[in-house]
Write a protein that holds these residues in place. Structure first.
Motif, PDB file in Angstrom:
ATOM      1  N   GLY A  42      14.475  12.333   6.873  1.00  0.00           N
ATOM      2  CA  GLY A  42      15.416  11.659   7.740  1.00  0.00           C
ATOM      3  C   GLY A  42      14.964  10.313   8.268  1.00  0.00           C
ATOM      4  O   GLY A  42      15.659   9.696   9.072  1.00  0.00           O
ATOM      5  N   LYS A  43      13.809   9.864   7.815  1.00  0.00           N
ATOM      6  CA  LYS A  43      13.278   8.587   8.295  1.00  0.00           C
ATOM      7  C   LYS A  43      13.099   7.626   7.131  1.00  0.00           C
ATOM      8  O   LYS A  43      13.037   8.021   5.973  1.00  0.00           O
ATOM      9  CB  LYS A  43      11.956   8.796   9.028  1.00  0.00           C
ATOM     10  CG  LYS A  43      12.087   9.617  10.301  1.00  0.00           C
ATOM     11  CD  LYS A  43      10.779   9.613  11.066  1.00  0.00           C
ATOM     12  CE  LYS A  43      10.922  10.359  12.397  1.00  0.00           C
ATOM     13  NZ  LYS A  43       9.637  10.338  13.177  1.00  0.00           N
ATOM     14  N   GLU A  44      12.963   6.343   7.477  1.00  0.00           N
ATOM     15  CA  GLU A  44      12.728   5.334   6.457  1.00  0.00           C
ATOM     16  C   GLU A  44      11.262   5.364   6.017  1.00  0.00           C
ATOM     17  O   GLU A  44      10.375   5.809   6.739  1.00  0.00           O
ATOM     18  CB  GLU A  44      13.078   3.947   6.997  1.00  0.00           C
ATOM     19  CG  GLU A  44      14.560   3.755   7.278  1.00  0.00           C
ATOM     20  CD  GLU A  44      14.889   2.330   7.649  1.00  0.00           C
ATOM     21  OE1 GLU A  44      16.092   2.024   7.784  1.00  0.00           O
ATOM     22  OE2 GLU A  44      13.965   1.521   7.812  1.00  0.00           O
ATOM     23  N   ARG A  45      11.048   4.844   4.826  1.00  0.00           N
ATOM     24  CA  ARG A  45       9.683   4.738   4.329  1.00  0.00           C
ATOM     25  C   ARG A  45       8.937   3.698   5.168  1.00  0.00           C
ATOM     26  O   ARG A  45       9.435   2.601   5.411  1.00  0.00           O
ATOM     27  CB  ARG A  45       9.694   4.333   2.860  1.00  0.00           C
ATOM     28  CG  ARG A  45       8.378   4.452   2.164  1.00  0.00           C
ATOM     29  CD  ARG A  45       8.514   4.290   0.666  1.00  0.00           C
ATOM     30  NE  ARG A  45       9.332   5.343   0.084  1.00  0.00           N
ATOM     31  CZ  ARG A  45       9.459   5.548  -1.227  1.00  0.00           C
ATOM     32  NH1 ARG A  45       8.808   4.760  -2.080  1.00  0.00           N
ATOM     33  NH2 ARG A  45      10.227   6.509  -1.673  1.00  0.00           N
ATOM     34  N   GLU A  46       7.740   4.051   5.596  1.00  0.00           N
ATOM     35  CA  GLU A  46       6.985   3.152   6.458  1.00  0.00           C
ATOM     36  C   GLU A  46       5.592   2.889   5.915  1.00  0.00           C
ATOM     37  O   GLU A  46       4.972   3.744   5.274  1.00  0.00           O
ATOM     38  CB  GLU A  46       6.878   3.723   7.877  1.00  0.00           C
ATOM     39  CG  GLU A  46       6.105   5.011   7.994  1.00  0.00           C
ATOM     40  CD  GLU A  46       5.926   5.455   9.448  1.00  0.00           C
ATOM     41  OE1 GLU A  46       6.455   4.793  10.354  1.00  0.00           O
ATOM     42  OE2 GLU A  46       5.230   6.469   9.661  1.00  0.00           O
ATOM     43  N   PHE A  47       5.125   1.689   6.207  1.00  0.00           N
ATOM     44  CA  PHE A  47       3.799   1.255   5.791  1.00  0.00           C
ATOM     45  C   PHE A  47       2.737   2.047   6.535  1.00  0.00           C
ATOM     46  O   PHE A  47       2.859   2.296   7.738  1.00  0.00           O
ATOM     47  CB  PHE A  47       3.667  -0.236   6.095  1.00  0.00           C
ATOM     48  CG  PHE A  47       2.323  -0.836   5.825  1.00  0.00           C
ATOM     49  CD1 PHE A  47       1.415  -1.024   6.849  1.00  0.00           C
ATOM     50  CD2 PHE A  47       1.977  -1.247   4.545  1.00  0.00           C
ATOM     51  CE1 PHE A  47       0.178  -1.604   6.621  1.00  0.00           C
ATOM     52  CE2 PHE A  47       0.741  -1.826   4.296  1.00  0.00           C
ATOM     53  CZ  PHE A  47      -0.156  -2.007   5.331  1.00  0.00           C
ATOM     54  N   VAL A  48       1.695   2.428   5.815  1.00  0.00           N
ATOM     55  CA  VAL A  48       0.568   3.128   6.412  1.00  0.00           C
ATOM     56  C   VAL A  48      -0.682   2.258   6.379  1.00  0.00           C
ATOM     57  O   VAL A  48      -1.343   2.053   7.404  1.00  0.00           O
ATOM     58  CB  VAL A  48       0.301   4.461   5.686  1.00  0.00           C
ATOM     59  CG1 VAL A  48      -0.952   5.128   6.230  1.00  0.00           C
ATOM     60  CG2 VAL A  48       1.500   5.384   5.795  1.00  0.00           C
ATOM     61  N   ALA A  49      -1.018   1.755   5.206  1.00  0.00           N
ATOM     62  CA  ALA A  49      -2.221   0.944   5.059  1.00  0.00           C
ATOM     63  C   ALA A  49      -2.142   0.140   3.767  1.00  0.00           C
ATOM     64  O   ALA A  49      -1.452   0.536   2.833  1.00  0.00           O
ATOM     65  CB  ALA A  49      -3.472   1.818   5.047  1.00  0.00           C
ATOM     66  N   GLY A  50      -2.869  -0.982   3.737  1.00  0.00           N
ATOM     67  CA  GLY A  50      -2.900  -1.805   2.550  1.00  0.00           C
ATOM     68  C   GLY A  50      -4.281  -2.397   2.356  1.00  0.00           C
ATOM     69  O   GLY A  50      -5.064  -2.515   3.315  1.00  0.00           O
ATOM     70  N   ILE A  51      -4.591  -2.765   1.113  1.00  0.00           N
ATOM     71  CA  ILE A  51      -5.915  -3.316   0.814  1.00  0.00           C
ATOM     72  C   ILE A  51      -5.779  -4.400  -0.241  1.00  0.00           C
ATOM     73  O   ILE A  51      -5.043  -4.243  -1.228  1.00  0.00           O
ATOM     74  CB  ILE A  51      -6.880  -2.186   0.371  1.00  0.00           C
ATOM     75  CG1 ILE A  51      -8.309  -2.702   0.254  1.00  0.00           C
ATOM     76  CG2 ILE A  51      -6.409  -1.514  -0.905  1.00  0.00           C
ATOM     77  CD1 ILE A  51      -9.344  -1.567   0.159  1.00  0.00           C
ATOM     78  N   GLY A  52      -6.467  -5.511  -0.039  1.00  0.00           N
ATOM     79  CA  GLY A  52      -6.454  -6.591  -0.999  1.00  0.00           C
ATOM     80  C   GLY A  52      -7.261  -6.245  -2.229  1.00  0.00           C
ATOM     81  O   GLY A  52      -7.986  -5.248  -2.270  1.00  0.00           O
ATOM     82  N   TRP A  53      -7.151  -7.090  -3.261  1.00  0.00           N
ATOM     83  CA  TRP A  53      -7.754  -6.730  -4.538  1.00  0.00           C
ATOM     84  C   TRP A  53      -9.268  -6.676  -4.487  1.00  0.00           C
ATOM     85  O   TRP A  53      -9.895  -5.930  -5.232  1.00  0.00           O
ATOM     86  CB  TRP A  53      -7.276  -7.672  -5.648  1.00  0.00           C
ATOM     87  CG  TRP A  53      -7.885  -9.050  -5.597  1.00  0.00           C
ATOM     88  CD1 TRP A  53      -7.456 -10.131  -4.889  1.00  0.00           C
ATOM     89  CD2 TRP A  53      -9.046  -9.483  -6.298  1.00  0.00           C
ATOM     90  NE1 TRP A  53      -8.273 -11.204  -5.109  1.00  0.00           N
ATOM     91  CE2 TRP A  53      -9.263 -10.844  -5.971  1.00  0.00           C
ATOM     92  CE3 TRP A  53      -9.938  -8.854  -7.186  1.00  0.00           C
ATOM     93  CZ2 TRP A  53     -10.318 -11.576  -6.493  1.00  0.00           C
ATOM     94  CZ3 TRP A  53     -10.989  -9.584  -7.713  1.00  0.00           C
ATOM     95  CH2 TRP A  53     -11.163 -10.931  -7.349  1.00  0.00           C
ATOM     96  N   THR A  54      -9.897  -7.419  -3.592  1.00  0.00           N
ATOM     97  CA  THR A  54     -11.365  -7.367  -3.510  1.00  0.00           C
ATOM     98  C   THR A  54     -11.845  -6.148  -2.747  1.00  0.00           C
ATOM     99  O   THR A  54     -13.013  -5.779  -2.841  1.00  0.00           O
ATOM    100  CB  THR A  54     -11.916  -8.607  -2.802  1.00  0.00           C
ATOM    101  OG1 THR A  54     -11.472  -8.611  -1.448  1.00  0.00           O
ATOM    102  CG2 THR A  54     -11.467  -9.877  -3.507  1.00  0.00           C
ATOM    103  N   GLY A  55     -10.949  -5.536  -1.984  1.00  0.00           N
ATOM    104  CA  GLY A  55     -11.355  -4.410  -1.150  1.00  0.00           C
ATOM    105  C   GLY A  55     -11.882  -4.813   0.210  1.00  0.00           C
ATOM    106  O   GLY A  55     -12.173  -3.952   1.038  1.00  0.00           O
TER     107      GLY A  55
END
Length: 124
Positions: A42-55
């Motif tokens: 019942g909820k929208e998809r939400e961002f949790v975490a992200g990481i750039g290509w180098t880490g």
């Protein structure tokens, strides 16, 4: 064509931990931004975490700061999400995402590649 496949979901009691993994293949995925989103019923998809290509660069939603840790292993073309001190509010389907340009966008439509999701259930 980039493909991502999640694993590691499951059921855990509040206060417990889970580690989600995402295996990526295709293209030059090691140079892609990677992220985790979640969607509860019942909820929208939400961002949790992200990481750039180098880490080196990481970003977290406020809901997971201090409890979740995202990491990647470019040699293995994988990204992980360590989730500690889990709460019932963390219950959701967790999706791995990849994009050639994004790594911290909280807007799901800006990410090009998605996995099928893995269920995380936290009981009180």
């Amino acid at each position: 064509q980039v493909q991502v496949v999640e694993s590691g979901g499951g059921s855990v009691q509040a206060g417990g931990s889970l580690r989600l993994s995402c295996a990526a293949s295709g293209g030059t995925v090691s140079s892609y931004g990677m992220g985790w989103f979640r969607q509860a019923p019942g909820k929208e998809r939400e961002f949790v975490a992200g990481i750039g290509w180098t880490g080196i660069s990481t970003a977290y939603a406020d809901s997971g700061k201090g409890r979740f840790t995202i990491s990647r292993d470019n040699a293995k073309k994988s990204v992980s999400l360590q989730m500690d001190s889990l709460k019932p509010a963390d219950t959701a389907i967790y999706y791995c995402a990849a994009d050639s340009a994004e790594w911290r966008s909280r807007t799901s439509r800006r990410w090009d590649y998605w996995g099928q999701g893995t269920q995380v259930t936290v009981s009180s």
